[in-house]
Scaffold this motif. Structure first.
Motif, PDB file in Angstrom:
ATOM      1  N   VAL A  30       0.846  -1.192   0.000  1.00  0.00           N
ATOM      2  CA  VAL A  30       0.000   0.000   0.000  1.00  0.00           C
ATOM      3  C   VAL A  30       0.881   1.242   0.000  1.00  0.00           C
ATOM      4  O   VAL A  30       1.784   1.378   0.820  1.00  0.00           O
ATOM      5  CB  VAL A  30      -0.941   0.007   1.222  1.00  0.00           C
ATOM      6  N   GLN A  31       0.635   2.124  -0.933  1.00  0.00           N
ATOM      7  CA  GLN A  31       1.413   3.355  -1.066  1.00  0.00           C
ATOM      8  C   GLN A  31       0.473   4.554  -1.175  1.00  0.00           C
ATOM      9  O   GLN A  31      -0.722   4.394  -1.420  1.00  0.00           O
ATOM     10  CB  GLN A  31       2.287   3.302  -2.320  1.00  0.00           C
ATOM     11  N   VAL A  32       1.039   5.747  -1.015  1.00  0.00           N
ATOM     12  CA  VAL A  32       0.258   6.946  -1.299  1.00  0.00           C
ATOM     13  C   VAL A  32      -0.066   6.924  -2.795  1.00  0.00           C
ATOM     14  O   VAL A  32       0.816   6.784  -3.641  1.00  0.00           O
ATOM     15  CB  VAL A  32       1.036   8.219  -0.938  1.00  0.00           C
ATOM     16  N   GLY A  33      -1.341   7.030  -3.131  1.00  0.00           N
ATOM     17  CA  GLY A  33      -1.780   6.924  -4.516  1.00  0.00           C
ATOM     18  C   GLY A  33      -2.468   5.612  -4.821  1.00  0.00           C
ATOM     19  O   GLY A  33      -3.007   5.432  -5.909  1.00  0.00           O
ATOM     20  N   SER A  34      -2.458   4.667  -3.843  1.00  0.00           N
ATOM     21  CA  SER A  34      -3.100   3.370  -4.065  1.00  0.00           C
ATOM     22  C   SER A  34      -4.616   3.501  -4.024  1.00  0.00           C
ATOM     23  O   SER A  34      -5.166   4.286  -3.245  1.00  0.00           O
ATOM     24  CB  SER A  34      -2.660   2.358  -3.010  1.00  0.00           C
ATOM     25  N   ARG A  35      -5.279   2.693  -4.843  1.00  0.00           N
ATOM     26  CA  ARG A  35      -6.737   2.582  -4.784  1.00  0.00           C
ATOM     27  C   ARG A  35      -7.059   1.325  -3.989  1.00  0.00           C
ATOM     28  O   ARG A  35      -6.530   0.247  -4.268  1.00  0.00           O
ATOM     29  CB  ARG A  35      -7.331   2.504  -6.186  1.00  0.00           C
ATOM     30  N   VAL A  49      -5.737   6.110  -1.045  1.00  0.00           N
ATOM     31  CA  VAL A  49      -4.769   6.341   0.031  1.00  0.00           C
ATOM     32  C   VAL A  49      -4.046   7.651  -0.249  1.00  0.00           C
ATOM     33  O   VAL A  49      -3.370   7.800  -1.276  1.00  0.00           O
ATOM     34  CB  VAL A  49      -3.765   5.178   0.124  1.00  0.00           C
ATOM     35  N   VAL A  50      -4.171   8.612   0.687  1.00  0.00           N
ATOM     36  CA  VAL A  50      -3.570   9.932   0.506  1.00  0.00           C
ATOM     37  C   VAL A  50      -2.469  10.204   1.525  1.00  0.00           C
ATOM     38  O   VAL A  50      -1.875  11.279   1.530  1.00  0.00           O
ATOM     39  CB  VAL A  50      -4.649  11.035   0.594  1.00  0.00           C
ATOM     40  N   GLY A  51      -2.186   9.212   2.380  1.00  0.00           N
ATOM     41  CA  GLY A  51      -1.110   9.367   3.356  1.00  0.00           C
ATOM     42  C   GLY A  51      -0.890   8.082   4.124  1.00  0.00           C
ATOM     43  O   GLY A  51      -1.775   7.220   4.201  1.00  0.00           O
TER      44      GLY A  51
END
Length: 733
Positions: A30-35, A49-51
């Motif tokens: 899971v990363q910033v930018g993940s759906r 995911v924004v943070g």
């Protein structure tokens, strides 16, 4: 460490970050930018995911349910832009984010097909004993990865021959990704940059100097008369940006302009150009977007939403015809591509070039009035060509002469003269359909849309259509109100102009370009190319013919009625009229032969029309700015519009009154106009009222609008009413 998630619900109550635990199965993925898929209430919904930060409250956090994509679908830059848009345009953050990444949300992923490759074996087909197999083998050696059908067609054999070679182990089948290229059927041509004339050279030099600087954002207004070579300035500036390892975004206002621009840009930059606009299929849009994400394409050419392209190093952003209202999105988020471009340049240090022969008053004021833009001017046409002569035809005099037809005598003679000389003509009327008003002459009934407060337009197909909700019904032979036979069809659209021109000049080859003729995929290009190749004599059209078309054979442009946009209930009506007339006039005389323009009008003394006649932008600017200053309209003030809609007019009016009272009670120094019914009081069965807010500083508008909306959200008796906030509206309709 928890995931900060924006749930995909565009509502003010959930416009905030929710925290979720990252389960061990998703750790590190899971990363910033993940759906992601998250539990939300009793259901599971999509989120972004924004943070990745510790939650302020660790109690009772739920786990992420699933990761929907292995790679992030938005970048930190796109997230920053979405958050700015949400704050600037007063919309939910997730709505702004979805507007940015929507090409990736329309389709699940790339298209996978089974391709064929030559197998590693020593049994090469003998051309003498197996000529068909040998032909297939020769093609697959040169073009590995073709599908069964493609290979058979390329080799000129039956697909059964290909199947036989697969069965014998000569060909191996495996999955590959097939690129859905919107330009796959276009011829590949390469062109050499022409030598620039002095004004063009000066403009390109200034832009290149800005590209080499690292001291913040640079904005240029490229004000060039029609035919002055603004596009070549763009192309050479883009080449300079690419040579410096940067990328470029080029926006055009109309899809109709993209075929011509695609050919031009691809001839200069080849497959480095990606195309993004709404006429692409979902798959084509996804693949073009992916090419930009991976860096395979470095130049994006597209309509308004192409400003959100996922470029890593945008160094140059160009808005062609920057004055066009189509750069403004009319649904939430109600962004303007120019404003977003300026913000994006602020984040990245990119150079912005706004180009137009008729710049918006706001932009020209920033460039000529000591603002933050630098003015670049192109005052002459390329190749020492002259601007066309423009003649005004007073339709009042034509009426007194007894001429009640569409064409004045002078315009008819001019068309006949051009046809005799085998030159081409463009006829412009910014109304589609056949007749714009159907009325009973017995009882006065006007046939209106049952769902909108707008009269129905009669089309040559025999149907009446609403151009707002697309309601359609067969035209009646008798008046629905009184049963009278005296049903009159008044007004005119492009269909009527086309019919009349065919009657007057039966030998002429006539084409029509409007939204009714371009519904089929590829129709834009087909019509324009047919006309450019000289296979038609007369092109009748709406504003689609008014800008961007460079057709050397056109020596006459006729404006059927210049007054259509002049008397609209909008403070920008004069500006829109001047821009349209100047732009359409610029289609004439772009070849070796002198051009001429004839404008039919009932208001020949109006300054918007006389300034267009004289190609006098500066004169129009001074007259219109004086009027705007006196009335307190942009660019001297800032505007916001609150549009209230609902099924019941009483509820809509009450909600509008409530919002007006809420605005009045705020401490923000704003002037309130309204509430009042909108110029079109009902669309799609929803009544419409609006309020207009004026303020010297835009932040005051947001303060007042936010306070009013917060109060509105707390009122349970307005649940069936919707309110949209439009910061810097481009239309009051």
């Amino acid at each position: 460490m928890q995931a900060e998630v924006l749930v995909s619900i565009a509502h003010h109550q959930v416009d905030k970050v929710f925290y979720y635990n990252i389960p061990p199965s998703l750790a590190g993925r899971v990363q910033v930018g993940s759906r992601v898929l998250v539990p939300f209430g009793r259901r599971k919904i999509e989120g972004y995911v924004v943070g990745l930060n510790p939650a302020p409250n660790q109690e009772e956090l739920k786990d992420l349910a699933a990761l929907l994509d292995e790679d992030p679908i938005f970048t930190p830059l796109q997230l920053a832009l979405a958050r700015w848009m949400a704050a600037y345009y007063l919309c939910p953050t997730v709505k702004a984010l979805r507007a940015i990444i929507w090409p990736l949300l329309q389709i699940k992923g790339p298209k996978k097909v089974k391709g064929l490759w030559p197998a590693v074996c020593g049994n090469v087909p003998d051309p003498r004993r197996a000529p068909k197999s040998a032909a297939v083998w020769e093609v697959i050696q040169a073009r590995p990865g073709l599908t069964r059908k493609e290979l058979a067609e390329a080799a000129g054999v039956s697909p059964r021959v290909v199947d036989s070679m697969v069965a014998r182990g000569l060909l191996a089948s495996k999955e590959r990704i097939e690129l859905r290229d919107p330009c796959r059927n276009l011829p590949e041509k390469r062109s050499v940059p022409p030598v620039l004339y002095e004004e063009q050279l000066r403009a390109v030099k200034k832009i290149i100097e800005a590209l080499d600087k690292k001291d913040g954002r640079h904005v240029f207004l490229l004000h060039g008369v029609t035919g002055s070579g603004k596009t070549e300035v763009y192309l050479q500036a883009i080449a300079a940006a690419l040579n410096r390892g940067k990328q470029a975004i080029v926006l055009v206002p109309e899809i109709a302009l993209t075929p011509q621009m695609i050919d031009l840009f691809r001839s200069r930059f080849g497959h480095q150009v990606a195309v993004l606009h709404s006429r692409l299929s979902d798959g084509e849009r996804y693949d073009e977007y992916h090419r930009l994400r991976t860096g395979e394409a470095k130049v994006v050419l597209g309509a308004r939403s192409a400003i959100f392209s996922p470029l890593e190093k945008p160094g140059l952003i160009i808005l062609d015809e920057e004055h066009e209202p189509s750069y403004k999105q009319e649904e939430s988020p109600r962004y303007h591509a120019r404003t977003v471009a300026l913000r994006l340049a602020g984040y990245t240090g990119a150079v912005v070039v706004l180009g137009s022969a008729t710049p918006s008053l706001e932009s020209y004021c920033q460039a000529a009035g000591g603002g933050t833009y630098q003015l670049l001017e192109l005052n002459q046409r390329v190749g020492e060509l002259t601007l066309p002569s423009v003649h005004l035809i007073d339709l009042r005099r034509e009426l007194r002469k007894g001429n009640k037809g569409i064409f004045s005598g002078v315009l008819q003679e001019a068309i006949a003269d051009r046809l005799s000389r085998r030159e081409q003509v463009i006829l412009f009327l910014n109304r589609r359909g056949y007749s714009t008003l159907v009325v009973c002459r017995e009882c006065g009934l006007v046939l209106k849309c049952p769902h909108c407060d707008i009269s129905l337009t009669y089309h040559a197909s025999g149907r009446l259509r609403c151009h707002y909700c697309n309601y359609s019904v067969m035209a009646p032979s008798l008046c629905p109100g009184c049963g009278s036979h005296y049903v009159a069809y008044l007004g005119m659209g492009t269909q009527k102009v086309e019919q009349e021109i065919r009657r007057l000049f039966p030998a002429a080859r006539v084409l029509r370009l409007d939204s009714d003729t371009v519904g089929r995929r590829g129709a834009h290009r087909e019509i324009i190319e047919t006309f450019r190749e000289g296979e038609a004599d007369i092109l009748v059209g709406t504003q689609m013919v008014a800008k961007g078309l460079d057709i050397p054979g056109v020596t006459l442009v006729g404006v059927i009625n210049a007054d259509i946009s002049l008397h609209m209930p909008d403070f920008r009506a004069s500006e829109r009229t001047f821009q349209l007339l100047t732009q359409v006039a610029g289609r004439s005389g772009r070849g070796k032969k002198k051009g001429e323009v004839m404008i039919q009008t009932y208001s020949p003394e109006h300054y918007a029309i006389t300034c267009a006649q004289n190609h006098d932008y500066r004169g129009f600017y001074c007259r219109e700015m004086a009027l705007r200053r006196a009335l307190g309209y942009p660019p001297f003030t800032h505007l916001a519009r609150l549009l209230v809609t609902g099924k019941l007019e009483r509820e809509v009016q009450e909600a509008a009154d409530f919002l007006a009272q809420a605005v009045r009670t705020t401490n923000a120094p704003v002037e309130l106009l309204g509430p009042a019914p909108a110029p079109i009081g009902r669309i799609k069965d929803r009544y419409r009222w609006h309020l207009v807010l004026k303020a010297p500083v835009q932040n005051f508008l947001r303060e007042a609008a936010t306070a009013a909306m917060n109060g509105f959200y707390n009122m349970s008796n307005y649940r069936r009413v919707q309110v949209s906030v439009d910061i810097a509206p481009q239309s009051m309709m």
